[in-house]
Scaffold this motif. Structure first.
Motif, PDB file in Angstrom:
ATOM      1  N   PHE A   1      49.283  55.377  43.147  1.00  0.00           N
ATOM      2  CA  PHE A   1      48.935  53.991  43.421  1.00  0.00           C
ATOM      3  C   PHE A   1      49.074  53.670  44.898  1.00  0.00           C
ATOM      4  O   PHE A   1      48.289  52.908  45.452  1.00  0.00           O
TER       5      PHE A   1
ATOM      6  N   ARG B   1      46.070  54.974  46.516  1.00  0.00           N
ATOM      7  CA  ARG B   1      44.915  54.153  46.149  1.00  0.00           C
ATOM      8  C   ARG B   1      44.926  52.859  46.955  1.00  0.00           C
ATOM      9  O   ARG B   1      43.879  52.396  47.420  1.00  0.00           O
TER      10      ARG B   1
ATOM     11  N   SER C   1      43.314  49.566  38.548  1.00  0.00           N
ATOM     12  CA  SER C   1      44.450  50.187  37.866  1.00  0.00           C
ATOM     13  C   SER C   1      44.457  49.863  36.388  1.00  0.00           C
ATOM     14  O   SER C   1      44.848  50.680  35.565  1.00  0.00           O
TER      15      SER C   1
ATOM     16  N   ILE D   1      52.050  48.721  40.431  1.00  0.00           N
ATOM     17  CA  ILE D   1      51.348  47.663  41.166  1.00  0.00           C
ATOM     18  C   ILE D   1      52.343  46.877  42.017  1.00  0.00           C
ATOM     19  O   ILE D   1      52.097  46.603  43.194  1.00  0.00           O
TER      20      ILE D   1
END
Lengths: 259, 202, 283
Positions: A162, A165, A202, B22
């Motif tokens: 991530f 990314r 995601s 995230i």
């Protein structure tokens, strides 16, 4: 292990061979003791006599010291400067022209820095000496829910992906002319074209990943077995109970003796 | 009918690591760009909205612990309880339908930020001596100069950054949820709290 | 081995059915390719065979689906996965993310099944040999190439000893080398051990070489079903959004110009094309 996000450094030390739960108990005790330690120098004593020897035993003292220093330093500087200089109505001790360091501030800062040091170093010691997956397996063998173990270990494996990314999306948007410098409002507006594509892309994976673990019978009711066994020395379970008792004792002592 | 078992479906289970990733990736991105926000709980809020308060709380808790244990930012670990509360509140606001409208989402964020500041202050005061070790310490310095105690100064620092940060985070989640296709959104346990006629087509 | 009878299915919150009155019988040991335009219902068919419809996707399923003697609607999903292994497009999403070596990753499904340790160790070694990935055993599953990751995914599913393998566009995110690795691995499995394979694919040249049977889906129904040479040269393929192999396209053009024997069926493989052009040229 290189792909995963982890502080673990492999060493051929006795500490590394310990059961991960024992290390957890040790780190937990140090954390509790560090927070409850009395007086000004209690935490520093604990660091010198507790954390440091354990780090030396585990052959990770260099990493521990380096990382602890890096994390604690900004806090230490801040706390000494702010609480030292700005303690309201404090007793001046050292003068620097119009401003002066206050005694109460310095005392407070010393105690606070010691606590920060203990919290950070116990965490670091644990992370440096324990493989996350063996920790999870050891916990799972004692009834820790498999779903929690899954969440923790898969997170640390997918985070690096991530991060790259995110970097890719940043480059792509900058190439399209996104301004990420400049005035406050402009920078805040730059947040959305960066963050929203990252999150949406995601989320696409989530459904497939759920399918994949279902396809591997993850939700099958009944006990799971494990490819590798996490062993322990005979004295370890007793040691863990001892540490738990000691931690409770420390908390009790702190409340009783230092009201 | 919300139930714990339903909230923690396989999809939720797989969503949580993605949400934590995230949190970390966005938080770091924002930090690198020197944007004066944290934005390190967007994933937590998202899980709270899609899978309920308890899933949200778990996401927040684990996020901060992982942040600490992986060495990314050890200072996050003691604030795990705060992150859990953020996830919890996100879920509760969503349950009440607040995540359907733009301004109510922002308001949810502001309130959550305020609560976060209240809970963070004692942790910051006791564990970190009331400072953050970063630029936001100017706020702490200011309040100490005018005579505030350690705890109130820490609280003031929190109030100066958390409500705005969480308001933006909730706004981002509101945008995300609206952009998700109905077919995907419908699979989540608490999707009915945010589904509406303006949803993007599949 | 696989039997679908009058199967009609609609996803939740979708009005139009994704599969309409589909009936198929796939015998054991067959390598069956499923082709069709996007949205034709191929993935839906794959999920229905593997039991993820209805257990994972819910929705409205009519008709009967029987795999390995089990009724997919009655048997629970964790029992169905013992009979049917599912592989899909994105290799990364199939890596559980909970294990740090390929060996452990392959054992993940077995751990969930509660298999004893010695048996697990044996099965993992056996499966790695079968798929040809022994040299990857101690590497991190996330540090591999796409083709390698996909083969690890296949191995992870195979270790559970399913009788049926369903693959949904397994090579679409891979380069030619990776694609070849996957195709040859799957073909070898079918040749060796009575594995029944249902593979959804767009790479028609590979389908022509490796598959025993081709099923064409269009808008949720089966519109063609037979051996590759016949189906892939069929006239209706283009309207159904399937396309043709390079050899077929070339030979069709050649036939219009008179360079392909008029009575010879169009080729779907290199060998057939070479033979046909050879005949046209040499006499």
């Amino acid at each position: 292990m290189s792909e995963a996000l982890s502080l673990y450094v492999p060493r051929a030390s006795g500490v590394h061979r310990l059961n991960p739960l024992t290390k957890l108990a040790l780190a937990g005790f140090l954390l509790v003791a560090g927070l409850a330690a009395p007086g000004l120098w209690g935490t520093y004593l604990l660091f010198a006599l507790g954390v440091l020897p354990l780090a030396l035993l585990a052959q990770v003292s260099r990493e521990l010291l380096r990382m602890s220093f890096r994390v604690v330093l900004p806090f230490a500087i801040s706390v000494f400067l702010i609480q030292g200089f700005l303690w309201p109505g404090g007793t001046p001790v050292i003068g620097f022209g119009p401003v002066s360091l206050k005694q109460e501030g310095l005392l407070f800062a010393t105690a606070a820095a010691g606590r920060i040091l203990m919290v950070v170093s116990s965490f670091l010691w644990f992370a440096l000496t324990t493989r996350p997956d063996t920790l999870m397996t050891a916990l799972a063998q004692r009834g820790f829910p498999a779903s929690l173990a899954y969440i923790i270990v898969s997170t640390i494996q997918i985070v690096p992906r991530f991060q790259s990314r995110a970097a890719t999306i940043l480059d792509a948007q900058r190439a399209r002319g996104l301004e990420t410098g400049g005035r406050f409002l402009q920078r805040v507006r730059a947040v959305f074209p960066l963050v929203v594509p990252l999150i949406l892309s995601s989320l696409v994976d989530v459904e497939e990943r759920a399918l994949a673990i279902e396809a591997r019978a993850f939700n099958r009711p009944g006990p799971k077995t494990s490819l590798f066994e996490i062993g322990e020395a005979r004295w370890e379970p007793a040691a863990r109970w001892g540490l738990l008792a000691a931690a409770i004792g420390v908390i009790a002592a702190r409340f009783i003796l230092y009201r | 009918m919300p139930s714990l078992k339903r909230d923690f479906s396989t999809l939720t289970l797989v969503l949580i690591p993605v949400a934590i990733a995230i949190n970390i990736a966005v938080g770091q991105l924002i930090y690198t760009l020197k944007i004066p926000l944290y934005l390190d709980s967007i994933g937590t809020v998202l899980v709270g909205v899609l899978a309920g308060p308890w899933a949200g709380a778990l996401t927040g808790l684990l996020s901060n612990l992982i942040w600490g244990l992986t060495g990314l930012n050890v200072a996050y670990a003691p604030f795990a309880a705060v992150a859990a509360v953020i996830g919890l509140l996100a879920g509760l606001f969503s349950e009440s339908g607040w995540m359907r409208s733009l301004w109510k989402s922002v308001l949810s964020g502001l309130i959550t930020g305020l609560v976060a500041a209240v809970i963070s202050a004692p942790i910051s005061a006791y564990v970190f001596g009331g400072v953050t070790g970063a630029g936001t310490d100017v706020v702490v310095a200011f309040f100490r100069t005018i005579g505030f105690g350690i705890l109130p100064s820490s609280f003031a620092q929190g109030v100066s950054s958390d409500p705005l940060d969480k308001a933006v985070s909730f706004l981002v989640v509101w945008l995300i949820v609206r952009a998700l296709p109905m077919r995907f959104l419908a699979r989540f346990p608490r999707a009915e709290n945010v589904q509406e006629t303006g949803q993007a087509a599949a | 081995m696989i039997s679908l009878r009058n199967v009609t299915y609609s996803y939740p919150a979708m009005a139009a059915p994704a599969l309409k009155d589909v009936s198929l019988e796939i015998p054991a040991g067959q390598f069956c390719a499923v082709v069709g335009a996007n949205g034709a219902g191929k993935s839906t068919l794959a999920f229905a065979i593997a039991g993820f419809i209805p257990h994972f996707y819910h929705g409205r399923l009519e008709g009967d689906v029987t795999v390995d003697g089990k009724d997919t609607q009655a048997a629970p999903l964790h029992d169905l996965v013992l009979s049917v292994g599912l592989i899909f497009q994105n290799p990364f999403n199939q890596i559980s993310g909970t294990k740090f070596t390929v060996r452990e990753e392959i054992a993940f499904g077995l751990e969930n099944l509660g298999i004893a340790r010695e048996e697990m160790l044996a099965r993992v070694e056996e499966t790695m040999a079968l798929v040809g990935i022994e040299e990857l055993a101690d590497r991190s599953p996330l540090a591999l190439s796409g083709g390698q990751m996909q083969r690890v995914a296949i191995a992870s599913v195979l270790a559970m000893r399913p009788k049926v393998l369903v693959l949904d566009e397994p090579t679409s995110q891979l380069d030619p080398v990776g694609s070849r690795e996957v195709f040859t691995t799957v073909r070898a499995l079918v040749a060796e051990g009575q594995m029944t394979v249902v593979m959804i694919e767009h790479k028609l040249e590979w389908v022509a070489v490796f598959a025993d049977r081709v099923i064409v889906l269009s808008q949720g129904t089966v519109v063609a079903d037979g051996e590759p040479g016949a189906i892939l040269t069929g006239e209706g393929l283009l309207e159904q959004g399937v396309g043709q192999t390079r050899y077929t396209q070339a030979a069709r053009r050649a036939r219009q110009a008179g360079f392909w024997p008029a009575d010879r069926r169009l080729p779907v493989t290199l060998e057939e094309a070479a033979a046909g052009f050879g005949e046209a040229n040499g006499g």
